[in-house]
Motif scaffolding. Sequence first.
Motif, PDB file in Angstrom:
ATOM      1  N   TYR A  59      -0.534 -13.208  -1.690  1.00 51.47           N
ATOM      2  CA  TYR A  59      -0.337 -12.464  -0.454  1.00 51.47           C
ATOM      3  C   TYR A  59      -1.522 -12.814   0.435  1.00 51.47           C
ATOM      4  O   TYR A  59      -2.667 -12.485   0.106  1.00 51.47           O
ATOM      5  CB  TYR A  59      -0.293 -10.963  -0.739  1.00 51.47           C
ATOM      6  N   THR A  60      -1.289 -13.512   1.547  1.00 50.80           N
ATOM      7  CA  THR A  60      -2.384 -14.038   2.360  1.00 50.80           C
ATOM      8  C   THR A  60      -2.424 -13.496   3.785  1.00 50.80           C
ATOM      9  O   THR A  60      -3.208 -13.994   4.604  1.00 50.80           O
ATOM     10  CB  THR A  60      -2.299 -15.575   2.426  1.00 50.80           C
ATOM     11  N   ALA A  61      -1.607 -12.491   4.094  1.00 52.54           N
ATOM     12  CA  ALA A  61      -1.597 -11.920   5.442  1.00 52.54           C
ATOM     13  C   ALA A  61      -2.795 -10.981   5.579  1.00 52.54           C
ATOM     14  O   ALA A  61      -2.703  -9.780   5.310  1.00 52.54           O
ATOM     15  CB  ALA A  61      -0.286 -11.179   5.698  1.00 52.54           C
ATOM     16  N   VAL A  62      -3.926 -11.531   5.994  1.00 51.74           N
ATOM     17  CA  VAL A  62      -5.202 -10.811   5.960  1.00 51.74           C
ATOM     18  C   VAL A  62      -5.150  -9.523   6.763  1.00 51.74           C
ATOM     19  O   VAL A  62      -5.578  -8.462   6.288  1.00 51.74           O
ATOM     20  CB  VAL A  62      -6.333 -11.731   6.477  1.00 51.74           C
ATOM     21  N   ASP A  63      -4.630  -9.570   7.975  1.00 52.05           N
ATOM     22  CA  ASP A  63      -4.595  -8.368   8.808  1.00 52.05           C
ATOM     23  C   ASP A  63      -3.525  -7.390   8.334  1.00 52.05           C
ATOM     24  O   ASP A  63      -3.762  -6.179   8.269  1.00 52.05           O
ATOM     25  CB  ASP A  63      -4.360  -8.758  10.262  1.00 52.05           C
ATOM     26  N   ARG A  64      -2.352  -7.907   7.987  1.00 50.32           N
ATOM     27  CA  ARG A  64      -1.274  -7.031   7.541  1.00 50.32           C
ATOM     28  C   ARG A  64      -1.626  -6.312   6.246  1.00 50.32           C
ATOM     29  O   ARG A  64      -1.146  -5.210   5.976  1.00 50.32           O
ATOM     30  CB  ARG A  64       0.004  -7.853   7.372  1.00 50.32           C
ATOM     31  N   ALA A  65      -2.484  -6.927   5.444  1.00 50.75           N
ATOM     32  CA  ALA A  65      -2.870  -6.317   4.173  1.00 50.75           C
ATOM     33  C   ALA A  65      -3.524  -4.958   4.364  1.00 50.75           C
ATOM     34  O   ALA A  65      -3.462  -4.096   3.472  1.00 50.75           O
ATOM     35  CB  ALA A  65      -3.810  -7.246   3.418  1.00 50.75           C
ATOM     36  N   GLU A  66      -4.165  -4.751   5.503  1.00 47.40           N
ATOM     37  CA  GLU A  66      -4.796  -3.452   5.757  1.00 47.40           C
ATOM     38  C   GLU A  66      -3.772  -2.324   5.731  1.00 47.40           C
ATOM     39  O   GLU A  66      -4.127  -1.181   5.421  1.00 47.40           O
ATOM     40  CB  GLU A  66      -5.520  -3.480   7.108  1.00 47.40           C
ATOM     41  N   ASP A  67      -2.522  -2.630   6.036  1.00 49.81           N
ATOM     42  CA  ASP A  67      -1.455  -1.626   6.027  1.00 49.81           C
ATOM     43  C   ASP A  67      -0.509  -1.791   4.849  1.00 49.81           C
ATOM     44  O   ASP A  67       0.396  -0.972   4.658  1.00 49.81           O
ATOM     45  CB  ASP A  67      -0.656  -1.700   7.327  1.00 49.81           C
ATOM     46  N   GLN A  68      -0.689  -2.855   4.050  1.00 52.67           N
ATOM     47  CA  GLN A  68       0.176  -3.109   2.897  1.00 52.67           C
ATOM     48  C   GLN A  68      -0.669  -3.326   1.645  1.00 52.67           C
ATOM     49  O   GLN A  68      -0.502  -4.288   0.914  1.00 52.67           O
ATOM     50  CB  GLN A  68       1.069  -4.325   3.168  1.00 52.67           C
ATOM     51  N   GLU A  69      -1.572  -2.396   1.412  1.00 52.93           N
ATOM     52  CA  GLU A  69      -2.525  -2.529   0.319  1.00 52.93           C
ATOM     53  C   GLU A  69      -1.836  -2.648  -1.030  1.00 52.93           C
ATOM     54  O   GLU A  69      -2.199  -3.492  -1.864  1.00 52.93           O
ATOM     55  CB  GLU A  69      -3.488  -1.343   0.314  1.00 52.93           C
ATOM     56  N   ALA A  70      -0.830  -1.821  -1.262  1.00 52.69           N
ATOM     57  CA  ALA A  70      -0.155  -1.839  -2.565  1.00 52.69           C
ATOM     58  C   ALA A  70       0.473  -3.197  -2.843  1.00 52.69           C
ATOM     59  O   ALA A  70       0.382  -3.722  -3.964  1.00 52.69           O
ATOM     60  CB  ALA A  70       0.903  -0.740  -2.619  1.00 52.69           C
ATOM     61  N   LEU A  71       1.091  -3.785  -1.843  1.00 57.39           N
ATOM     62  CA  LEU A  71       1.732  -5.083  -2.033  1.00 57.39           C
ATOM     63  C   LEU A  71       0.689  -6.174  -2.261  1.00 57.39           C
ATOM     64  O   LEU A  71       0.869  -7.048  -3.123  1.00 57.39           O
ATOM     65  CB  LEU A  71       2.595  -5.422  -0.820  1.00 57.39           C
ATOM     66  N   ALA A  72      -0.399  -6.136  -1.496  1.00 55.24           N
ATOM     67  CA  ALA A  72      -1.454  -7.136  -1.675  1.00 55.24           C
ATOM     68  C   ALA A  72      -2.007  -7.109  -3.098  1.00 55.24           C
ATOM     69  O   ALA A  72      -2.186  -8.160  -3.733  1.00 55.24           O
ATOM     70  CB  ALA A  72      -2.573  -6.899  -0.666  1.00 55.24           C
ATOM     71  N   PHE A  73      -2.257  -5.931  -3.621  1.00 51.76           N
ATOM     72  CA  PHE A  73      -2.783  -5.818  -4.981  1.00 51.76           C
ATOM     73  C   PHE A  73      -1.723  -6.161  -6.023  1.00 51.76           C
ATOM     74  O   PHE A  73      -2.040  -6.722  -7.073  1.00 51.76           O
ATOM     75  CB  PHE A  73      -3.350  -4.422  -5.224  1.00 51.76           C
ATOM     76  N   ALA A  74      -0.471  -5.834  -5.734  1.00 45.91           N
ATOM     77  CA  ALA A  74       0.604  -6.145  -6.677  1.00 45.91           C
ATOM     78  C   ALA A  74       0.735  -7.640  -6.901  1.00 45.91           C
ATOM     79  O   ALA A  74       1.026  -8.096  -8.012  1.00 45.91           O
ATOM     80  CB  ALA A  74       1.922  -5.562  -6.172  1.00 45.91           C
ATOM     81  N   VAL A  75       0.512  -8.433  -5.849  1.00 45.74           N
ATOM     82  CA  VAL A  75       0.629  -9.886  -5.963  1.00 45.74           C
ATOM     83  C   VAL A  75      -0.702 -10.518  -6.372  1.00 45.74           C
ATOM     84  O   VAL A  75      -0.774 -11.292  -7.330  1.00 45.74           O
ATOM     85  CB  VAL A  75       1.118 -10.492  -4.633  1.00 45.74           C
ATOM     86  N   ASN A  76      -1.765 -10.186  -5.643  1.00 44.78           N
ATOM     87  CA  ASN A  76      -3.037 -10.904  -5.795  1.00 44.78           C
ATOM     88  C   ASN A  76      -3.832 -10.499  -7.021  1.00 44.78           C
ATOM     89  O   ASN A  76      -4.630 -11.298  -7.522  1.00 44.78           O
ATOM     90  CB  ASN A  76      -3.894 -10.710  -4.542  1.00 44.78           C
ATOM     91  N   ARG A  77      -3.645  -9.284  -7.487  1.00 42.73           N
ATOM     92  CA  ARG A  77      -4.342  -8.854  -8.703  1.00 42.73           C
ATOM     93  C   ARG A  77      -3.380  -8.766  -9.878  1.00 42.73           C
ATOM     94  O   ARG A  77      -3.480  -9.528 -10.840  1.00 42.73           O
ATOM     95  CB  ARG A  77      -5.022  -7.499  -8.482  1.00 42.73           C
ATOM     96  N   ASP A  78      -2.419  -7.861  -9.784  1.00 41.52           N
ATOM     97  CA  ASP A  78      -1.553  -7.594 -10.934  1.00 41.52           C
ATOM     98  C   ASP A  78      -0.634  -8.765 -11.236  1.00 41.52           C
ATOM     99  O   ASP A  78      -0.435  -9.130 -12.398  1.00 41.52           O
ATOM    100  CB  ASP A  78      -0.735  -6.322 -10.679  1.00 41.52           C
ATOM    101  N   GLY A  79      -0.069  -9.389 -10.194  1.00 40.94           N
ATOM    102  CA  GLY A  79       0.823 -10.519 -10.417  1.00 40.94           C
ATOM    103  C   GLY A  79       0.093 -11.724 -10.976  1.00 40.94           C
ATOM    104  O   GLY A  79       0.598 -12.403 -11.875  1.00 40.94           O
ATOM    105  N   ALA A  80      -1.103 -11.974 -10.453  1.00 41.91           N
ATOM    106  CA  ALA A  80      -1.894 -13.093 -10.959  1.00 41.91           C
ATOM    107  C   ALA A  80      -2.251 -12.877 -12.423  1.00 41.91           C
ATOM    108  O   ALA A  80      -2.171 -13.799 -13.250  1.00 41.91           O
ATOM    109  CB  ALA A  80      -3.152 -13.263 -10.117  1.00 41.91           C
ATOM    110  N   ALA A  81      -2.647 -11.656 -12.766  1.00 40.12           N
ATOM    111  CA  ALA A  81      -2.986 -11.352 -14.156  1.00 40.12           C
ATOM    112  C   ALA A  81      -1.764 -11.457 -15.060  1.00 40.12           C
ATOM    113  O   ALA A  81      -1.856 -11.935 -16.204  1.00 40.12           O
ATOM    114  CB  ALA A  81      -3.581  -9.949 -14.249  1.00 40.12           C
ATOM    115  N   ARG A  82      -0.623 -11.024 -14.567  1.00 38.68           N
ATOM    116  CA  ARG A  82       0.621 -11.101 -15.351  1.00 38.68           C
ATOM    117  C   ARG A  82       0.952 -12.560 -15.673  1.00 38.68           C
ATOM    118  O   ARG A  82       1.316 -12.896 -16.811  1.00 38.68           O
ATOM    119  CB  ARG A  82       1.741 -10.442 -14.548  1.00 38.68           C
ATOM    120  N   LEU A  83       0.816 -13.419 -14.699  1.00 38.82           N
ATOM    121  CA  LEU A  83       1.109 -14.839 -14.908  1.00 38.82           C
ATOM    122  C   LEU A  83       0.079 -15.473 -15.850  1.00 38.82           C
ATOM    123  O   LEU A  83       0.434 -16.275 -16.718  1.00 38.82           O
ATOM    124  CB  LEU A  83       1.125 -15.567 -13.568  1.00 38.82           C
ATOM    125  N   ALA A  84      -1.183 -15.111 -15.677  1.00 38.94           N
ATOM    126  CA  ALA A  84      -2.236 -15.646 -16.549  1.00 38.94           C
ATOM    127  C   ALA A  84      -2.006 -15.233 -17.993  1.00 38.94           C
ATOM    128  O   ALA A  84      -2.176 -16.036 -18.925  1.00 38.94           O
ATOM    129  CB  ALA A  84      -3.602 -15.177 -16.071  1.00 38.94           C
TER     130      ALA A  84
END
Length: 298
Positions: A59-84
Amino acid sequence: MRILVAGRQGQVAQALLRRFAGHEVVALEPPELDLTEDSSVARAMRAAAPELVVNAAAYTAVDRAEDQEALAFAVNRDGAARLAAAAAAIGAPFVHFSTDYVFDGRKGAPYLETDAPSPLGVYGRSKAEGEGAVLAANPRSVVLRTAWVCSADGANFVKTMLRLAAEREELRVVADQHGAPTFAADLAEAVAAMAPRLLAAPAGDAAFGLFHLTGAPHTTWHGFTAEILDQAAQRGHKRPRLAAIATTDYPTRAARPADGRLDCSHIRRVHGIQPADWRRSLALCLDALVGPAGENGL
């Protein structure tokens, strides 16, 4: 080599597909591979049975992430860890891309891998936590922090500047944010250079861990734009005036690090990878976008 790439249309994913042409590469994105769903990741891993997994999805939408925190973390943290973790379960090494946005840009010198993250916004926090989650989920992981990614594919700064240069008589570009452009093809080349060692090395080997890799030399967005305009002019494009502005003159929803320079000496010592000269990489990118220098020039 069998490779699973998470992401398909992104700049790095496209560069990986070109670089590993001739290998057995599967590049997937939603709905075939949804990083937020355990079952989707498990199915993709079973079907691909990869020897190497590369996560080029984020999730790379830097400005939109300020309003979509849950989605940013779901992809960039939890999703990355799930794949790893799924890669670890089948014994595959894992390559993951991160960003200079994990830092606040206040150090006053290029950041080392040992410097503590200090992100300014949601995007940076999600990527910083994703790094730790990936390394914990798969000890045979490489996390590559990079910055200012560009290519002939997708939407990026180079293509935006070319479009604006054709439309306007003057471009006003921030001159007080420091970093280094990095071209997707150079990142793909780095993955290819590391791959043989990653496939053979056990957990705990120095080949794994956190590394910085950007282009060189360091510059500013204004300096990068000047080179884009100069090289485009050599290809017959109109060159508008270029004015330097401050970050405060171009407010954004999310704060950017003022100085995101990354020290890339660690990856040189461990993997023998030198930062590519982004000016040469830019020339290759422009060759692909508008043709070689001199071909359309005056």
